[in-house]
Design a protein around this motif. Structure first.
Motif, short mmCIF file in Angstrom:
data_model
loop_
_atom_site.label_atom_id
_atom_site.label_comp_id
_atom_site.label_asym_id
_atom_site.label_seq_id
_atom_site.Cartn_x
_atom_site.Cartn_y
_atom_site.Cartn_z
N MET A 82 166.62 26.50 -66.00
CA MET A 82 165.92 25.33 -65.48
C MET A 82 164.42 25.55 -65.64
N ASN A 83 163.79 24.69 -66.42
CA ASN A 83 162.36 24.76 -66.65
C ASN A 83 161.66 23.51 -66.12
N SER A 84 160.37 23.60 -65.98
CA SER A 84 159.57 22.47 -65.51
C SER A 84 160.15 21.86 -64.25
N LEU A 85 160.46 22.70 -63.31
CA LEU A 85 161.09 22.23 -62.08
C LEU A 85 160.13 21.39 -61.25
N ASN A 86 160.68 20.40 -60.59
CA ASN A 86 159.89 19.58 -59.68
C ASN A 86 160.64 19.44 -58.36
N SER A 87 160.00 18.83 -57.39
CA SER A 87 160.56 18.76 -56.04
C SER A 87 161.91 18.03 -56.01
N GLU A 88 162.12 17.14 -56.93
CA GLU A 88 163.39 16.39 -56.96
C GLU A 88 164.55 17.25 -57.44
N ASP A 89 164.27 18.43 -57.93
CA ASP A 89 165.33 19.35 -58.33
C ASP A 89 165.82 20.19 -57.15
N THR A 90 165.15 20.08 -56.01
CA THR A 90 165.56 20.82 -54.83
C THR A 90 166.95 20.37 -54.38
N ALA A 91 167.86 21.31 -54.29
CA ALA A 91 169.25 20.99 -53.94
C ALA A 91 170.06 22.29 -53.87
N GLY A 103 200.03 27.16 -69.31
CA GLY A 103 200.16 26.17 -70.37
C GLY A 103 201.15 25.08 -70.00
N GLY A 104 200.75 23.83 -70.19
CA GLY A 104 201.62 22.72 -69.89
C GLY A 104 201.60 22.28 -68.44
N GLY A 105 200.95 23.07 -67.59
CA GLY A 105 200.88 22.73 -66.17
C GLY A 105 199.68 21.85 -65.87
N PRO A 106 199.47 21.54 -64.61
CA PRO A 106 198.34 20.66 -64.25
C PRO A 106 197.00 21.38 -64.33
N TYR A 107 195.94 20.57 -64.45
CA TYR A 107 194.59 21.08 -64.40
C TYR A 107 194.13 21.08 -62.94
N TYR A 108 193.30 22.05 -62.62
CA TYR A 108 192.71 22.14 -61.28
C TYR A 108 191.19 22.24 -61.40
N THR A 109 190.53 21.77 -60.36
CA THR A 109 189.07 21.87 -60.29
C THR A 109 188.69 22.93 -59.27
N TYR A 110 187.77 23.78 -59.67
CA TYR A 110 187.32 24.87 -58.81
C TYR A 110 185.81 24.76 -58.60
N TRP A 111 185.37 25.24 -57.45
CA TRP A 111 183.94 25.20 -57.10
C TRP A 111 183.47 26.57 -56.64
N GLY A 112 182.23 26.87 -56.99
CA GLY A 112 181.60 28.05 -56.42
C GLY A 112 181.09 27.75 -55.03
N GLN A 113 180.47 28.77 -54.42
CA GLN A 113 180.02 28.62 -53.04
C GLN A 113 178.69 27.90 -52.92
N GLY A 114 177.99 27.74 -54.01
CA GLY A 114 176.70 27.05 -54.01
C GLY A 114 175.54 28.02 -53.88
N THR A 115 174.44 27.66 -54.51
CA THR A 115 173.22 28.45 -54.41
C THR A 115 172.04 27.50 -54.23
N GLN A 116 171.17 27.83 -53.30
CA GLN A 116 170.05 26.94 -52.96
C GLN A 116 168.91 27.12 -53.95
N VAL A 117 168.41 25.99 -54.43
CA VAL A 117 167.19 25.96 -55.25
C VAL A 117 166.18 25.09 -54.51
N THR A 118 165.03 25.67 -54.22
CA THR A 118 163.97 24.95 -53.53
C THR A 118 162.71 25.00 -54.38
N VAL A 119 162.18 23.81 -54.68
CA VAL A 119 160.97 23.71 -55.49
C VAL A 119 159.84 23.23 -54.59
N SER A 120 158.82 24.04 -54.47
CA SER A 120 157.68 23.67 -53.62
C SER A 120 156.59 23.02 -54.46
N SER A 121 155.98 22.01 -53.87
CA SER A 121 154.93 21.29 -54.62
C SER A 121 153.55 21.83 -54.28
#
Length: 121
Positions: A82-91, A103-121
């Motif tokens: 992530m380059n040229s970060l701005n405050s709207e990228d904070t999330a 193989g041949g079975g259903p697809y599943y969706t997985y999520w990570g635990q999340g990581t905070q990005v804070t951009v200060s102006s």
């Protein structure tokens, strides 16, 4: 079972850069698609970027030209530069994967635990 472990978030000044990492517990090439989503306070989770098993990428308009998604097939890791970060990228940024355990079975969706990005102006 697929596990996703994110790292790399933090506090950065506007205009700065960060690189997020998402390590998968299975071979990347067995995962149909991986991506990064983000959720800002009071807003819905939104797509940031995705990469398929064939290497095709897709970006939200708001990050095109600033963010780059890539992968290391040896390390089974997906990155978000992530380059040229701005405050709207904070999330909180979440790694996402769509995977079919057998193989041949259903697809599943997985999520990570999340990581905070804070951009200060």
């Amino acid at each position: 079972q697929l596990q996703l472990v994110e790292s790399g978030g933090g506090l950065v000044q506007a205009g700065g850069s960060l690189r997020l990492s998402c390590a998968a517990s299975v071979r990347l090439l067995s995962i149909t698609a991986m991506g990064w989503y983000r959720q800002a306070p009071g807003k819905q989770r939104e797509l940031v970027a995705t990469i398929t098993s064939s290497g095709s990428t897709n970006y939200a308009d708001s990050v095109k030209g600033r963010f780059t998604i890539s992968r290391d097939k040896v390390k089974n890791t997906v990155y978000l530069q992530m380059n040229s970060l701005n405050s709207e990228d904070t999330a909180v940024y979440y790694c996402n994967a769509v995977w079919r355990p057998s193989g041949g079975g259903p697809y599943y969706t997985y999520w990570g635990q999340g990581t905070q990005v804070t951009v200060s102006s």
